[in-house]
Design an enzyme around this catalytic site. Sequence first.
Site, short mmCIF file in Angstrom:
data_model
loop_
_atom_site.label_atom_id
_atom_site.label_comp_id
_atom_site.label_asym_id
_atom_site.label_seq_id
_atom_site.Cartn_x
_atom_site.Cartn_y
_atom_site.Cartn_z
N SER A 60 -9.26 2.42 -0.85
CA SER A 60 -8.42 3.58 -1.10
C SER A 60 -8.93 4.77 -0.28
O SER A 60 -9.00 4.67 0.95
CB SER A 60 -8.40 3.87 -2.60
OG SER A 60 -7.39 4.77 -2.94
N ASP A 69 0.97 -3.06 -2.70
CA ASP A 69 0.46 -1.69 -2.83
C ASP A 69 1.59 -0.69 -2.56
O ASP A 69 2.27 -0.78 -1.53
CB ASP A 69 -0.69 -1.47 -1.84
CG ASP A 69 -1.52 -0.22 -2.13
OD1 ASP A 69 -0.97 0.76 -2.68
OD2 ASP A 69 -2.71 -0.23 -1.79
N HIS A 123 -2.09 -1.63 -5.80
CA HIS A 123 -3.27 -0.93 -5.27
C HIS A 123 -4.54 -1.31 -6.03
O HIS A 123 -5.62 -1.39 -5.44
CB HIS A 123 -3.03 0.58 -5.36
CG HIS A 123 -4.08 1.40 -4.70
ND1 HIS A 123 -4.29 1.39 -3.33
CD2 HIS A 123 -5.00 2.26 -5.20
CE1 HIS A 123 -5.29 2.21 -3.03
NE2 HIS A 123 -5.73 2.74 -4.14
#
Length: 332
Positions: A125, A278, A307
């Site tokens: 991330s 995602d 995600h």
Amino acid sequence: MDYQYFELGDLELQSGDILLNAKLAYATYGTLSDSKDNVILFPTYYTGTHRSNAAIIGATWALNPDRYFIIVPNLFGNGLSSSPSNTGLGGDFPRISLYDNVRCQHRLLWEQFGIEAIALVLGWSMGAMQAYHWAALYPDQVSTMLAICGAAKTSPHNQVFLAGVRAALTADGTWNHGFYQQPPVQGLKAFGRVYAGWVYSQTFYREGLYKDLGFDTLDDLLRWWEDDHLAWDANDLLAMMEAWYYGDISDHPRYNQDFSAALGAIAARSLIMPCATDLYFTPEDNALEVAQMPNAELRVIDSVWGHYAGGPGRNREATAMIEAAIAELLEA
């Protein structure tokens, strides 16, 4: 205390503002070799700390401190490194970019340890976004790079999501432009509920996979997301979010917003690992990036966990893929 501080002094930021007495919190695992050639850098993610990343650090993992010297720097704004909540600045805390974070991490490695070469930089991330920045800013120092569910540049759709959760938080009547006298509880709860709609995929919800996380109902999951965000300082959440919103490996003097040039400068052997579902960092966006990188491979995580799949140790199947990728890069 399981982390240390690197004192940066009065730090001039990319914005032109000065952050007084800036501090970068970091943790290390393992021992630096005499030749300083066993360094792994593992920056933290949004609402994560070095403790979160430690989920995949250990003797039974590819990130083995018996072999490598692993450095985990904490993002500015995460409550450990300089943040609105621990500097007393609150709503006056200046904007800190990912470029600022990575420049300070570079200072840490050089000034504290004399490190010039990194065997692997990786992250999930916002950690992946920092890994991209490292590989573009210091291409001669980074041997390999692993970006998990991240991107070299925050996409417009991703920015729309961020604007939405920010609006949910700041709509609280106690927000007061960041100068709140008590936590904006309703705003933090709304922030968590909106976030929950994006972090997993549509299929995750349709198949009721939240039950695999220990939640009997959707309401149970949503209340957990509320409670989790109530533990955070609202200004801290927004300080990190600003860095995410404007993330772009070319937005600094070295590349002057020439995104293609920044991608083309990444010499590191790179594995880019988005999750197929995602909603923040899509495989399509990553494919466009990889096409402009000279030594990169797109390797999609086939998961319906969205995600969340790429988080350190969060999903068994995805973690096995990530482990294999780390081992591959370290043996390259």
